[in-house]
Design an enzyme around this catalytic site. Structure first.
Site, PDB file in Angstrom:
ATOM      1  N   ARG A 149     -18.588  11.364-117.137  1.00  0.00           N
ATOM      2  CA  ARG A 149     -19.219  11.804-115.902  1.00  0.00           C
ATOM      3  C   ARG A 149     -20.480  12.593-116.261  1.00  0.00           C
ATOM      4  O   ARG A 149     -20.642  13.040-117.401  1.00  0.00           O
ATOM      5  CB  ARG A 149     -18.268  12.673-115.084  1.00  0.00           C
ATOM      6  CG  ARG A 149     -16.972  11.953-114.671  1.00  0.00           C
ATOM      7  CD  ARG A 149     -16.017  12.891-113.960  1.00  0.00           C
ATOM      8  NE  ARG A 149     -14.799  12.210-113.534  1.00  0.00           N
ATOM      9  CZ  ARG A 149     -13.707  12.092-114.282  1.00  0.00           C
ATOM     10  NH1 ARG A 149     -13.681  12.624-115.510  1.00  0.00           N
ATOM     11  NH2 ARG A 149     -12.637  11.458-113.822  1.00  0.00           N
ATOM     12  N   LYS A 174     -12.654  16.578-115.557  1.00  0.00           N
ATOM     13  CA  LYS A 174     -12.116  16.662-114.206  1.00  0.00           C
ATOM     14  C   LYS A 174     -10.614  16.929-114.261  1.00  0.00           C
ATOM     15  O   LYS A 174      -9.889  16.280-115.002  1.00  0.00           O
ATOM     16  CB  LYS A 174     -12.391  15.353-113.449  1.00  0.00           C
ATOM     17  CG  LYS A 174     -12.070  15.432-111.964  1.00  0.00           C
ATOM     18  CD  LYS A 174     -12.517  14.172-111.244  1.00  0.00           C
ATOM     19  CE  LYS A 174     -12.257  14.259-109.751  1.00  0.00           C
ATOM     20  NZ  LYS A 174     -12.707  13.035-109.037  1.00  0.00           N
ATOM     21  N   HIS A 282     -23.641   7.997-111.838  1.00  0.00           N
ATOM     22  CA  HIS A 282     -22.220   7.660-111.831  1.00  0.00           C
ATOM     23  C   HIS A 282     -21.997   6.150-111.852  1.00  0.00           C
ATOM     24  O   HIS A 282     -20.936   5.683-112.281  1.00  0.00           O
ATOM     25  CB  HIS A 282     -21.542   8.268-110.607  1.00  0.00           C
ATOM     26  CG  HIS A 282     -20.060   8.453-110.776  1.00  0.00           C
ATOM     27  ND1 HIS A 282     -19.517   9.355-111.665  1.00  0.00           N
ATOM     28  CD2 HIS A 282     -19.005   7.845-110.179  1.00  0.00           C
ATOM     29  CE1 HIS A 282     -18.198   9.310-111.605  1.00  0.00           C
ATOM     30  NE2 HIS A 282     -17.859   8.392-110.715  1.00  0.00           N
ATOM     31  N   ARG A 285     -21.091   4.910-115.217  1.00  0.00           N
ATOM     32  CA  ARG A 285     -19.670   5.055-115.574  1.00  0.00           C
ATOM     33  C   ARG A 285     -18.866   3.880-115.020  1.00  0.00           C
ATOM     34  O   ARG A 285     -18.003   3.332-115.707  1.00  0.00           O
ATOM     35  CB  ARG A 285     -19.157   6.377-115.022  1.00  0.00           C
ATOM     36  CG  ARG A 285     -17.649   6.609-115.158  1.00  0.00           C
ATOM     37  CD  ARG A 285     -17.311   8.006-114.648  1.00  0.00           C
ATOM     38  NE  ARG A 285     -15.901   8.178-114.339  1.00  0.00           N
ATOM     39  CZ  ARG A 285     -14.970   8.552-115.213  1.00  0.00           C
ATOM     40  NH1 ARG A 285     -15.320   8.784-116.463  1.00  0.00           N
ATOM     41  NH2 ARG A 285     -13.716   8.702-114.848  1.00  0.00           N
ATOM     42  N   HIS A 308      -8.550   8.898-116.201  1.00  0.00           N
ATOM     43  CA  HIS A 308      -7.851   8.769-114.921  1.00  0.00           C
ATOM     44  C   HIS A 308      -6.392   9.177-115.096  1.00  0.00           C
ATOM     45  O   HIS A 308      -5.735   8.763-116.041  1.00  0.00           O
ATOM     46  CB  HIS A 308      -7.915   7.331-114.410  1.00  0.00           C
ATOM     47  CG  HIS A 308      -9.267   6.934-113.920  1.00  0.00           C
ATOM     48  ND1 HIS A 308      -9.660   5.617-113.786  1.00  0.00           N
ATOM     49  CD2 HIS A 308     -10.333   7.687-113.528  1.00  0.00           C
ATOM     50  CE1 HIS A 308     -10.903   5.573-113.334  1.00  0.00           C
ATOM     51  NE2 HIS A 308     -11.337   6.813-113.174  1.00  0.00           N
ATOM     52  N   TYR A 317     -11.424  -1.428-110.630  1.00  0.00           N
ATOM     53  CA  TYR A 317     -12.436  -2.213-111.343  1.00  0.00           C
ATOM     54  C   TYR A 317     -12.004  -3.661-111.523  1.00  0.00           C
ATOM     55  O   TYR A 317     -12.851  -4.526-111.755  1.00  0.00           O
ATOM     56  CB  TYR A 317     -12.736  -1.565-112.699  1.00  0.00           C
ATOM     57  CG  TYR A 317     -13.308  -0.180-112.553  1.00  0.00           C
ATOM     58  CD1 TYR A 317     -14.589   0.023-112.050  1.00  0.00           C
ATOM     59  CD2 TYR A 317     -12.563   0.938-112.892  1.00  0.00           C
ATOM     60  CE1 TYR A 317     -15.110   1.293-111.890  1.00  0.00           C
ATOM     61  CE2 TYR A 317     -13.069   2.219-112.744  1.00  0.00           C
ATOM     62  CZ  TYR A 317     -14.343   2.389-112.244  1.00  0.00           C
ATOM     63  OH  TYR A 317     -14.843   3.654-112.074  1.00  0.00           O
TER      64      TYR A 317
END
Length: 335
Positions: A149, A174, A282, A285, A308, A317
């Protein structure tokens, strides 16, 4: 001689801190990030202003509902922005004001629509990177080459770049989680050059009596000299020093490059390439994850690289790849 000579003036009890200052202190005590602090304080300030500067403890559920409805109907904000405002108000009432109000849990949560991410083709990524130069090219290349990120890249410290193992350690990503991602072989020379420039800047700061970088948690107290150490410096330092708002009084430090600078550089580069897609940092990414899946990498591997918590987040995706139910040949093509 005056009658009151020699008598100390009466000094009343100290005034309690303002509500927004209480909110800042509460967030810092619990080690929330500076950006979360700024966002929460801004939403509480807007909430108070919206209701004529009344104190939140004098307002009820109707006031919160009215503010959130105002954001959705009149300001036309997205569902995620509305939920962000709600989270700030819930934190204020539950944590700062310590009010046990059952209606807080009944405030309606806006439903966030599921959107497919914008993904660039390999050719579009190549053209975008060719339109960038200097540190902005290196930052954008790292975003695409590692899946980081924007803030994870800008907060990268010298000590977390592992050249020998060709990996980058991402600290406090994150969700305050650490993870490891790949260091692209093609970026090693440029990254070494960037570190040489950063080292020169750091030496100048030390000579001028500065060079102390922000340290997470209580490391500055445990290790007073660590903030001046080379390993803790940002890989991408800002051009100028600035006061750190977390210090009392604020301490002048050299922070990292601002994310707004990266966003502006990528946006302008996309315009120069005449790319019709809405491009932001972003998006690189998203493109990283999609192109790895196209290359045949396991989705669990991609999940780990992206950081994640749930593989269902990474599964989005696969929809961009036109796999699954949409991976069929149209009957029109058979005519």
């Amino acid at each position: 001689m005056p009658a009151d000579a020699g008598i100390a003036p009466f000094i009343g009890p100290p005034r309690p801190p303002r509500l927004l200052d209480q909110l800042r202190t509460h967030l810092r005590t619990r080690h929330y990030s500076i950006r979360t602090e700024q966002v929460y304080v801004d939403w509480v300030r807007r909430f108070i202003k919206f209701h004529g500067f009344q104190h939140p403890k004098d307002l009820g559920p109707a006031a919160v509902e009215a503010f959130l409805s105002h954001l959705a109907v009149e300001r036309n904000v997205s569902a995620s922005t509305q939920n962000q405002a709600k989270a700030a108000l819930l934190y204020l009432y539950k944590q700062v004001l310590a009010l046990s109000l059952p209606w807080l849990d009944d405030v309606v949560q806006a439903k966030v629509p599921r959107r497919l991410p914008v993904v660039l083709t390999e050719r579009e990524v190549r053209e975008l990177l060719l339109a960038l130069h200097g540190p902005m090219w290196l930052i954008a290349s790292l975003l695409y080459g590692t899946g980081m990120r924007v803030l994870e890249c800008l907060r990268l410290r010298v000590k977390d770049v592992e050249f020998s193992r060709r990996e980058i350690v991402i600290r406090e990503g994150k969700g305050n989680k650490d993870r490891v991602t790949v260091l692209p072989e093609g970026l090693v020379p440029a990254l070494r050059t960037q570190l040489s420039r950063t080292h020169a800047v750091h030496q100048k700061d030390l000579a001028a009596g500065f060079g102390d970088v922000f340290l997470p948690d209580a490391l500055a107290t445990k290790f007073p000299n660590a903030g001046r150490a080379w390993g803790w410096q940002y890989v991408f330092p800002a051009a100028n020093r600035a006061p750190d708002p977390r210090g009392q009084p604020p301490v002048e430090r050299r922070h990292h490059v601002f994310p707004e600078s990266v966003q502006r550089a990528v946006r302008e580069a996309a315009k120069r390439t005449s790319c019709a897609k809405p491009v932001s940092p972003h998006v690189l990414r998203h493109s990283f994850a999609t192109h790895l899946l196209q290359a045949g990498y396991d989705i669990r591997t991609v999940q780990e690289l992206l950081g994640h918590a749930d593989v269902s987040t990474t599964m989005i995706y696969t929809h961009v790849l036109n796999r699954g139910g949409r991976g069929v040949r149209s009957p029109l093509d058979a005519l």
